[in-house]
Motif scaffolding. Structure first.
Motif, PDB file in Angstrom:
ATOM      1  N   THR A 101      74.086   7.221  76.406  1.00  0.00           N
ATOM      2  CA  THR A 101      73.984   7.926  75.120  1.00  0.00           C
ATOM      3  C   THR A 101      73.354   7.036  74.050  1.00  0.00           C
ATOM      4  O   THR A 101      72.559   7.513  73.224  1.00  0.00           O
ATOM      5  CB  THR A 101      75.369   8.395  74.641  1.00  0.00           C
ATOM      6  OG1 THR A 101      76.255   7.274  74.549  1.00  0.00           O
ATOM      7  CG2 THR A 101      75.950   9.419  75.605  1.00  0.00           C
ATOM      8  N   ILE A 104      69.526   7.083  74.546  1.00  0.00           N
ATOM      9  CA  ILE A 104      68.920   8.339  74.110  1.00  0.00           C
ATOM     10  C   ILE A 104      68.890   8.429  72.587  1.00  0.00           C
ATOM     11  O   ILE A 104      67.876   8.792  71.978  1.00  0.00           O
ATOM     12  CB  ILE A 104      69.688   9.543  74.701  1.00  0.00           C
ATOM     13  CG1 ILE A 104      69.587   9.556  76.232  1.00  0.00           C
ATOM     14  CG2 ILE A 104      69.163  10.855  74.112  1.00  0.00           C
ATOM     15  CD1 ILE A 104      68.202   9.705  76.779  1.00  0.00           C
ATOM     16  N   CYS A 108      65.516   8.588  70.160  1.00  0.00           N
ATOM     17  CA  CYS A 108      65.327   9.739  69.273  1.00  0.00           C
ATOM     18  C   CYS A 108      65.279   9.299  67.810  1.00  0.00           C
ATOM     19  O   CYS A 108      64.549   9.894  67.004  1.00  0.00           O
ATOM     20  CB  CYS A 108      66.436  10.757  69.495  1.00  0.00           C
ATOM     21  SG  CYS A 108      66.329  11.605  71.088  1.00  0.00           S
ATOM     22  N   ASP A 163      64.340  15.349  82.560  1.00  0.00           N
ATOM     23  CA  ASP A 163      65.189  15.949  81.536  1.00  0.00           C
ATOM     24  C   ASP A 163      65.105  15.169  80.225  1.00  0.00           C
ATOM     25  O   ASP A 163      65.287  15.738  79.141  1.00  0.00           O
ATOM     26  CB  ASP A 163      66.639  16.012  82.012  1.00  0.00           C
ATOM     27  CG  ASP A 163      66.847  17.066  83.096  1.00  0.00           C
ATOM     28  OD1 ASP A 163      66.208  18.130  83.014  1.00  0.00           O
ATOM     29  OD2 ASP A 163      67.631  16.815  84.023  1.00  0.00           O
ATOM     30  N   ILE A 164      64.838  13.865  80.300  1.00  0.00           N
ATOM     31  CA  ILE A 164      64.651  13.080  79.075  1.00  0.00           C
ATOM     32  C   ILE A 164      63.371  13.525  78.381  1.00  0.00           C
ATOM     33  O   ILE A 164      63.314  13.628  77.145  1.00  0.00           O
ATOM     34  CB  ILE A 164      64.621  11.576  79.391  1.00  0.00           C
ATOM     35  CG1 ILE A 164      65.972  11.140  79.961  1.00  0.00           C
ATOM     36  CG2 ILE A 164      64.283  10.766  78.138  1.00  0.00           C
ATOM     37  CD1 ILE A 164      66.051   9.677  80.337  1.00  0.00           C
ATOM     38  N   LEU A 167      64.161  16.622  76.560  1.00  0.00           N
ATOM     39  CA  LEU A 167      64.931  16.313  75.362  1.00  0.00           C
ATOM     40  C   LEU A 167      64.007  15.833  74.243  1.00  0.00           C
ATOM     41  O   LEU A 167      64.148  16.244  73.082  1.00  0.00           O
ATOM     42  CB  LEU A 167      65.984  15.260  75.698  1.00  0.00           C
ATOM     43  CG  LEU A 167      66.913  14.784  74.587  1.00  0.00           C
ATOM     44  CD1 LEU A 167      68.280  14.434  75.157  1.00  0.00           C
ATOM     45  CD2 LEU A 167      66.343  13.560  73.869  1.00  0.00           C
ATOM     46  N   ASN A 171      63.323  17.403  70.601  1.00  0.00           N
ATOM     47  CA  ASN A 171      63.528  16.617  69.388  1.00  0.00           C
ATOM     48  C   ASN A 171      62.276  16.563  68.531  1.00  0.00           C
ATOM     49  O   ASN A 171      62.337  16.655  67.304  1.00  0.00           O
ATOM     50  CB  ASN A 171      63.975  15.198  69.752  1.00  0.00           C
ATOM     51  CG  ASN A 171      64.547  14.449  68.568  1.00  0.00           C
ATOM     52  OD1 ASN A 171      65.284  15.009  67.775  1.00  0.00           O
ATOM     53  ND2 ASN A 171      64.213  13.173  68.453  1.00  0.00           N
ATOM     54  N   ILE A 190      70.780  16.507  69.380  1.00  0.00           N
ATOM     55  CA  ILE A 190      70.967  15.495  70.419  1.00  0.00           C
ATOM     56  C   ILE A 190      72.428  15.421  70.834  1.00  0.00           C
ATOM     57  O   ILE A 190      72.749  15.253  72.024  1.00  0.00           O
ATOM     58  CB  ILE A 190      70.460  14.124  69.929  1.00  0.00           C
ATOM     59  CG1 ILE A 190      68.963  14.199  69.591  1.00  0.00           C
ATOM     60  CG2 ILE A 190      70.708  13.055  70.988  1.00  0.00           C
ATOM     61  CD1 ILE A 190      68.095  14.770  70.693  1.00  0.00           C
ATOM     62  N   LEU A 193      73.058  18.238  73.212  1.00  0.00           N
ATOM     63  CA  LEU A 193      72.416  18.024  74.512  1.00  0.00           C
ATOM     64  C   LEU A 193      73.147  16.955  75.320  1.00  0.00           C
ATOM     65  O   LEU A 193      73.343  17.112  76.533  1.00  0.00           O
ATOM     66  CB  LEU A 193      70.946  17.650  74.304  1.00  0.00           C
ATOM     67  CG  LEU A 193      70.053  18.765  73.765  1.00  0.00           C
ATOM     68  CD1 LEU A 193      68.656  18.244  73.475  1.00  0.00           C
ATOM     69  CD2 LEU A 193      69.981  19.919  74.755  1.00  0.00           C
ATOM     70  N   LEU A 194      73.538  15.879  74.662  1.00  0.00           N
ATOM     71  CA  LEU A 194      74.258  14.821  75.379  1.00  0.00           C
ATOM     72  C   LEU A 194      75.571  15.352  75.945  1.00  0.00           C
ATOM     73  O   LEU A 194      75.960  15.005  77.064  1.00  0.00           O
ATOM     74  CB  LEU A 194      74.516  13.635  74.450  1.00  0.00           C
ATOM     75  CG  LEU A 194      73.292  12.780  74.100  1.00  0.00           C
ATOM     76  CD1 LEU A 194      73.656  11.728  73.069  1.00  0.00           C
ATOM     77  CD2 LEU A 194      72.697  12.136  75.344  1.00  0.00           C
TER      78      LEU A 194
END
Length: 254
Positions: A101, A104, A108, A163-164, A167, A171, A190, A193-194
């Motif tokens: 997390t 990510i 972002c 999938d990243i 994401l 974003n 985010i 999604l996480l």
């Protein structure tokens, strides 16, 4: 008669050294100016604005960087290195979920802080040897972060690297729409999604099949082409101040 430099005793050394020093100074000023302009306006900002901020002519810019892509790559090499470090440092987190997390959220946040970096991450950068090495380094670290989280049973098993990319696509779209009006809205997206990525007991069923790497590269190319086209606004759209404001298209990729 040939002129000899007093310092070196060699013919014509001082002018060559001066030229090289001037060229390097101009390059550094252009990269610094591009960092500021791209951060403010995105990667499609006029190159003339960059040359003006650097205090050089547009011809000098093109001598140092024959294409926009080369200037972008030089400008964002440091940011892409930070991107790779974010993934590598996630492996040092005390537990896999904190590492995943944190990685990510950090990537972002880099998107949110710099409009040009958002485009660079989502549309791709020219594949110089240095940039290719950075991409490989980042991919290896991201894969390791994902694998660790799945091995510890905290990240759902059907999560894949693509999938990243999805994401970051989402974003980038949210940032484009909310950057000025609601600059922190992306954090809520985010967080949602996480939470959906985490293993939390029984679920209703598996996710739909993920897009392939080839599909995501095609999406990246399509988004880049779309983003490079100037937006067309009909004159009538602007005549009445009560008319609806056109909403820009969204999209994005690693």
């Amino acid at each position: 008669m040939s002129h000899q430099s007093p310092e070196s005793g060699r013919t014509g050394v001082r002018p060559c050294r001066t030229l090289r020093a001037d060229a390097e100074r101009n390059r550094s000023r252009l990269v610094e100016a591009a960092q500021a302009v791209f951060a403010e306006s995105g990667l499609d900002a006029p190159l003339e604005d960059i040359a003006e901020r650097a205090g050089v002519g547009i011809a000098t810019l093109y001598r140092r960087f024959p294409s926009r892509e080369e200037l972008i790559a030089a400008t964002y090499e440091a940011k892409m290195t930070e991107y790779a470090k974010a993934a590598e440092e996630a492996l040092d987190a005390p537990d896999a979920w904190t590492g995943f997390t944190g990685c990510i959220e950090r990537i972002c946040a880099m998107q949110a802080e710099n409009r040009g970096f958002t485009n660079a991450v989502t549309m791709g950068l020219p594949s110089s040897e240095e940039m290719k090495a950075l991409k490989d380094r980042t991919k290896g670290a991201i894969d390791a972060v994902v694998h660790r989280a799945q091995e510890e049973g905290v990240l759902r098993e059907d999560f894949v690297a693509e999938d990243i990319t999805l994401l970051l696509l989402a974003n980038a779209g949210v940032l484009r729409a909310t950057r000025d009006a609601a600059p922190h809205a992306w954090r809520r997206l985010i967080a949602y999604l996480l939470e959906s990525f985490q293993v939390q007991g029984d679920r209703s069923g598996p996710l739909p099949a993920p897009p392939t790497a080839i599909q995501m590269r095609r999406a990246m190319m399509a988004y880049k082409a779309q983003a490079s086209r100037p937006e067309q606004v009909e004159p009538d759209d602007c005549e009445n101040e009560d008319s609806p404001v056109p909403v820009p298209s969204t999209g994005a990729v690693i």
